[in-house]
Design a protein around this motif. Structure first.
Motif, short mmCIF file in Angstrom:
data_model
loop_
_atom_site.label_atom_id
_atom_site.label_comp_id
_atom_site.label_asym_id
_atom_site.label_seq_id
_atom_site.Cartn_x
_atom_site.Cartn_y
_atom_site.Cartn_z
N UNK A 1 -2.83 -4.66 8.85
CA UNK A 1 -2.05 -3.92 7.86
C UNK A 1 -2.37 -2.44 8.01
N UNK A 2 -1.42 -1.67 8.52
CA UNK A 2 -1.68 -0.26 8.74
C UNK A 2 -1.30 0.59 7.53
N UNK A 3 -0.49 0.04 6.63
CA UNK A 3 -0.15 0.84 5.45
C UNK A 3 0.40 -0.03 4.32
N UNK A 4 0.09 0.38 3.11
CA UNK A 4 0.67 -0.20 1.91
C UNK A 4 1.53 0.87 1.27
N UNK A 5 2.79 0.56 1.03
CA UNK A 5 3.70 1.56 0.49
C UNK A 5 4.27 1.09 -0.84
N UNK A 6 4.46 2.05 -1.73
CA UNK A 6 5.09 1.72 -3.00
C UNK A 6 5.85 2.93 -3.51
N UNK A 7 7.02 2.67 -4.09
CA UNK A 7 7.87 3.77 -4.56
C UNK A 7 7.37 4.34 -5.88
N UNK A 8 6.58 3.57 -6.60
CA UNK A 8 6.11 4.00 -7.91
C UNK A 8 5.00 5.05 -7.77
N UNK A 9 5.27 6.28 -8.26
CA UNK A 9 4.26 7.35 -8.13
C UNK A 9 2.97 7.00 -8.84
N UNK A 10 3.03 6.16 -9.85
CA UNK A 10 1.84 5.82 -10.62
C UNK A 10 0.82 5.07 -9.78
N UNK A 11 1.25 4.53 -8.65
CA UNK A 11 0.34 3.72 -7.84
C UNK A 11 -0.37 4.52 -6.76
N UNK A 12 0.05 5.79 -6.57
CA UNK A 12 -0.61 6.63 -5.57
C UNK A 12 -2.10 6.63 -5.82
N UNK A 13 -2.84 6.76 -4.78
CA UNK A 13 -4.29 6.89 -4.84
C UNK A 13 -4.98 5.57 -5.19
N UNK A 14 -4.19 4.56 -5.55
CA UNK A 14 -4.82 3.27 -5.73
C UNK A 14 -5.29 2.78 -4.37
N UNK A 15 -6.34 1.99 -4.36
CA UNK A 15 -6.81 1.42 -3.10
C UNK A 15 -6.81 -0.10 -3.23
N UNK A 16 -6.08 -0.76 -2.34
CA UNK A 16 -5.99 -2.22 -2.37
C UNK A 16 -6.48 -2.76 -1.05
N UNK A 17 -7.42 -3.69 -1.12
CA UNK A 17 -7.97 -4.29 0.10
C UNK A 17 -8.48 -3.22 1.07
N UNK A 18 -9.03 -2.17 0.51
CA UNK A 18 -9.59 -1.11 1.35
C UNK A 18 -8.56 -0.18 1.96
N UNK A 19 -7.30 -0.34 1.54
CA UNK A 19 -6.24 0.49 2.10
C UNK A 19 -5.59 1.29 0.97
#
Lengths: 219, 219
Positions: free
Chosen positions: B118-136
């Motif tokens: 998994x090279x990237x996790x993307x989400x359109x919701x700005x509120x999720x920026x900077x979150x880290x999931x599974x080390x990514x």
DNA sequence: AGGAGTTTGTGAACGGGAGAACAAAACGAG
DNA sequence: CTCGTTTTGTTCTCCCGTTCACAAACTCCT
């Protein structure tokens, strides 16, 4: 409206057709929400991503619910398919294993809207007690038998790690569950009368990888 | 060891067989971890939940990797199947939509162990920026094109709500993704050369409900 | 070395599903 | 009422996948 053919209820619908009925159901719901009251087999097939001959043949197993020269009444057909699948009934369901996947399932609105009611979330980890997911309290796995009996649960969902899955399945079967949806990456052993369907996230990716590899090879 | 038949690489393996190869791969890995070095088609078929004739026919499409009177070398066969599927390679993957399901996917260890990174996790919701999931780190959806280009991503995973899915797919296709695994409950429209596989949680339950209903009717 | 016992690989039969093609039925225009 | 148009329901054919059954090939024992 003319009298419709309604074939006797002991007919058998081909497995491939059964697997597509939920897709048609969803497409019809979408059409209905868009205000469409009638549609041709061509339109519906387009929305469902299949060819129109196949759609018509599939529907013919249920009965003769269309009108030649006109098409299908969206609401009427939608109800007939829903009834055939059984989603006009209420299906109590238990989910075991409340990791990310279990939570995703508990929160999934597509279940409730199709007659599936999550009556309990179970997890073996004591640390999760008292947690509330999707408005439902997480309870100890040991309550399984009690819950299945009380709510007359026929369908169980396994979202545990692989090592726990067979044990969960055994306990489910022992207390009367006859259909299991398994998300754990393991082949479950169950008695013949129990239906198991498996969803394996990594298998799907591997199938894509195979085709991707072939594309790369011929390019 | 005798020289093995290794058929030319431009053969075509039936789709039904391709779908089972990952199951055999998993069964072989389990056997290997248990210390088994050799197995018969009967044993492997049992572990994979299929009949042994089908297993042998499936394997015969890959080549002749067994020894008559003896069986299959677990490690050797495992490698051959892995190579055939393509999971000996490294497959960079992007996941779009970091709800519960996206998080479950990001955390799923079965991906990495089979060559998917998994090279990237993307989400359109700005509120999720900077979150880290599974080390990514979760990044904005707008970075899609950049990431796909930089990492040469061929496979994309869509775990967004249904309304967003078609748009995500379009963007993916536009920047070069050629295989999509779709968890959103919608039929995606994509060009013919793009492979799409769909996993639909509620469809599986509906299929179980149909059979459950029939059991209840005949009981 | 030879024969008995195993297990694979595959040819052949069989069954089910997909798609083409058409007859039957409904509707509308004149 | 009759004819042309539209669209369903169904028949027919073909292809893919499953299963059976057996010859080929390998091991082990005497």
């Amino acid at each position: 409206m003319t009298a419709r053919t309604s074939p006797d209820s002991s007919r058998d619908i081909p497995e491939a057709t059964v697997a597509r009925l939920p897709i048609y159901l969803r497409a019809l719901t979408t059409l209905s929400e868009q205000g469409t009251s009638t549609c041709s087999s061509e339109e519906l097939a387009g929305a469902a991503g299949v060819n129109s001959a196949k759609l018509r043949k599939d529907l013919s197993y249920l009965g003769s619910y269309g009108t030649r020269g006109v098409g299908y009444d969206v609401e009427y057909l939608r109800y007939q398919i829903a009834r055939e699948i059984g989603v006009t009934q209420d299906w109590p369901v238990v989910i075991v294993g409340i990791g990310n996947l279990g939570q995703a399932l508990a929160n999934y609105s597509g279940f409730r809207s199709r007659g599936f009611r999550v009556v309990a979330l179970l997890d073996a980890d004591p640390a999760r007690r008292d947690e509330v997911v999707a408005g439902i309290e997480v309870r100890p796995f040991d309550h399984l038998e009690q819950i299945v009996t009380d709510h007359d649960v026929a369908i169980g969902v396994i979202a545990t790690p692989a090592v726990a899955a067979q044990d969960v399945a055994d306990r489910m079967v022992a207390c009367g569950v006859t259909s299991i949806l398994n998300f754990a990456p393991i082949v479950l052993a169950v008695p013949a009368q129990v239906d198991v369907r498996k969803v394996d996230l990594s298998i799907e990716l591997q199938i894509l990888a195979y085709h991707e590899q072939r594309k790369a090879a011929t390019a």
